[in-house]
Design an enzyme around this catalytic site. Structure first.
Site: not given
Ligand code: FPP
Length: 256
Positions: A36, A53, A84-85, A87
């Protein structure tokens, strides 16, 4: 030990020795991670969320490599939840394209490092190109002898439990399963994680103190480590801290 310990055959990166303050004999067999804070990491730097990301992928590669080197049997990460969809579509599309490009780029290395990759979740709604790559990467690493790397994609814990219940009900209706014989082991055999031991340790980054619909059944007795570090900043030091924290706990599994 459920998982075979493997000397990495990776020749693209240096082998990372286990930090001295960690006890090799008391490592978790299975680590689950809620990655996260990608968005906040980017925001702090005045960058678009998507860059967060992309940086998160690098933290994931480092974590997988370290876990593989430090004798962890399985690493299960939450890459994309059923929620997450909701978003913005640009971010969802970016993530799908990112997963696909990372898989394409990293598959050779994953094989070299003897990683056995699996995807957990409802993969049907994913873009066709990503689904094809997922199939190829799962099949082509199925005989790997190293760490199990499980990527939860379009995964939700409640949905997984409902799916398991449906599967058991179908088998019962067909007369293949006596409902009175359904116990915890039978139930767990219908989960995506059927071939894994339950996680010993859950790591969540960015300071949030929630399970967020992740591995609801499997985390029943996991130790939980929460760090304020945002996922793209997660590295060898923060992983070692999480492991030290884990090794400082006395696991009681409900006993005294
Ligand atoms: C949460 O941070 C993260 C995600 C929803 C995506 C995680 C994906 C990756 C790290 C890439 C993985 C790649 C592969 C190929 C498996 P957030 O966007 O919710 O952050 P925030 O809470 O600060 O908004």
């Amino acid at each position: 030990m459920t998982y075979p310990s493997v000397i990495t055959t990776d020749n693209s990166r240096k082998v990372s020795p286990l930090p001295k303050d960690l006890d090799r004999l008391r490592m978790p067999e299975h680590i689950a991670v809620i990655m996260d804070g990608n968005g906040r990491w980017a925001k702090e730097k005045g960058l678009p969320r998507t860059i967060g990301h992309t940086a998160g992928v690098e933290a994931l590669k480092t974590t997988l490599h370290l876990c593989s080197n430090w004798g962890i049997g399985a690493l299960t990460v939450y890459a994309f939840s059923t929620e997450n969809w909701s978003r913005p579509s640009e971010e969802v599309n970016f993530l799908m394209t990112l997963f696909e490009s990372v898989l394409k780029r990293e598959l050779t290395n994953l094989k070299l490092e003897e990683v056995k990759i699996n995807f957990m979740g409802d993969l049907d709604p994913l873009p066709i190109g990503l689904k094809d790559l997922i199939k190829e990467s799962v099949e082509s690493t199925s005989n790997s002898k190293g760490i199990h790397f499980n990527v939860c994609t379009n995964y939700g814990g409640r949905r997984e439990l409902v799916r398991a219940a449906q599967k058991l009900a179908e088998r019962s209706v067909k007369g293949e399963l006596d409902p009175s014989l359904i116990d915890e082991n039978v139930f767990a055999s219908e989960l995506f994680t059927a071939s894994e031991v339950d996680p010993d340790l859950l790591i969540r980054t960015s300071g949030e103190k929630r399970i967020s619909n992740f591995l609801l059944w499997q985390l029943a007795y996991a130790e939980i480590h929460i760090t304020d570090v945002l996922w793209p900043d997660f590295n060898a030091d923060t992983l070692a801290k999480a492991l030290l924290d884990y090794q400082s706990r006395r696991r009681r599994f409900g006993g005294v």
